[in-house]
Design an enzyme around this catalytic site. Structure first.
Site, PDB file in Angstrom:
ATOM      1  N   THR A   1      18.463  -1.173   1.955  1.00 47.57           N
ATOM      2  CA  THR A   1      17.211  -1.267   1.219  1.00 47.57           C
ATOM      3  C   THR A   1      16.301  -0.061   1.443  1.00 47.57           C
ATOM      4  OG1 THR A   1      17.366  -3.676   1.261  1.00 47.57           O
ATOM      5  CG2 THR A   1      15.204  -2.740   0.754  1.00 47.57           C
TER       6      THR A   1
ATOM      7  N   GLU B   1      11.575   6.042  -5.018  1.00 49.34           N
ATOM      8  CA  GLU B   1      10.414   6.919  -4.849  1.00 49.34           C
ATOM      9  C   GLU B   1      10.722   8.336  -5.316  1.00 49.34           C
ATOM     10  OE1 GLU B   1       7.036   5.914  -1.901  1.00 49.34           O
ATOM     11  OE2 GLU B   1       8.858   6.303  -0.736  1.00 49.34           O
TER      12      GLU B   1
ATOM     13  N   GLY C   1       2.825   7.833  -1.835  1.00 50.69           N
ATOM     14  CA  GLY C   1       3.068   6.420  -2.075  1.00 50.69           C
ATOM     15  C   GLY C   1       1.953   5.583  -1.473  1.00 50.69           C
TER      16      GLY C   1
ATOM     17  N   HIS D   1      15.524  -6.081  -3.995  1.00 47.95           N
ATOM     18  CA  HIS D   1      16.888  -5.562  -3.846  1.00 47.95           C
ATOM     19  C   HIS D   1      17.811  -6.730  -4.165  1.00 47.95           C
ATOM     20  CE1 HIS D   1      19.747  -2.919  -1.199  1.00 47.95           C
ATOM     21  NE2 HIS D   1      20.262  -3.210  -2.388  1.00 47.95           N
TER      22      HIS D   1
ATOM     23  N   ARG E   1       1.625   5.289  -6.805  1.00 45.51           N
ATOM     24  CA  ARG E   1       1.387   6.562  -6.136  1.00 45.51           C
ATOM     25  C   ARG E   1      -0.036   6.999  -6.453  1.00 45.51           C
ATOM     26  NH1 ARG E   1       5.748   8.369  -3.786  1.00 45.51           N
ATOM     27  NH2 ARG E   1       4.954  10.494  -3.545  1.00 45.51           N
TER      28      ARG E   1
END
Length: 133
Positions: free
Chosen positions: A40, A48, A67, A74, A118
């Protein structure tokens, strides 16, 4: 005065990145589990990376993004040797905040999906603040 995002950052902006899963990308290698499949943390890093690529060519000089918030499901395991594709789509711009919808797929199967927020920052000021300058 707060820096506003470049008008080029408009919803619909997209990018994608690919990764062929290796042993170093597994949950075992990353310490996030004991199974030999895509971990993960690596899925998140890949998602990202797609958000960064989406803004890279339009990024104003001296600016960057960091971020701020992540929501990621997941959903499916991916074994070593498979190639996954992360796609990011800018869904919303709110001042300096950029909200991306992200998906990671393995062929036609969805491996992960979610949202990444972000924030547009002045790179030099941000780094100076981080180092207490």
């Amino acid at each position: 005065m707060e820096q506003q995002p470049d008008p080029a950052f408009t919803p619909g902006l997209t990018a994608q990145v690919e990764l062929t899963v290796t042993d170093s990308d597994t949950a075992q290698a990353l310490g996030s589990g004991d199974v030999p499949v895509l971990g993960t943390p690596r899925v998140l890093a890949l998602a990202e990376a797609a958000t960064v690529v989406a803004t890279a060519q339009l990024m104003p000089a001296g600016m960057s993004t960091v971020g701020a918030r992540v929501e990621l499901d997941h959903k499916a395991p991916t074994p070593v040797g498979r190639t996954v594709v992360a796609q990011a789509r800018l869904a919303k711009v709110n001042g300096r905040r950029l909200l991306f919808e992200v998906t990671v797929t393995d062929g036609s199967a969805t491996v992960a999906e979610g949202r990444i927020e972000r924030v547009l920052i002045d790179r030099q000021k941000f780094v100076e603040k981080a180092f207490g300058q």
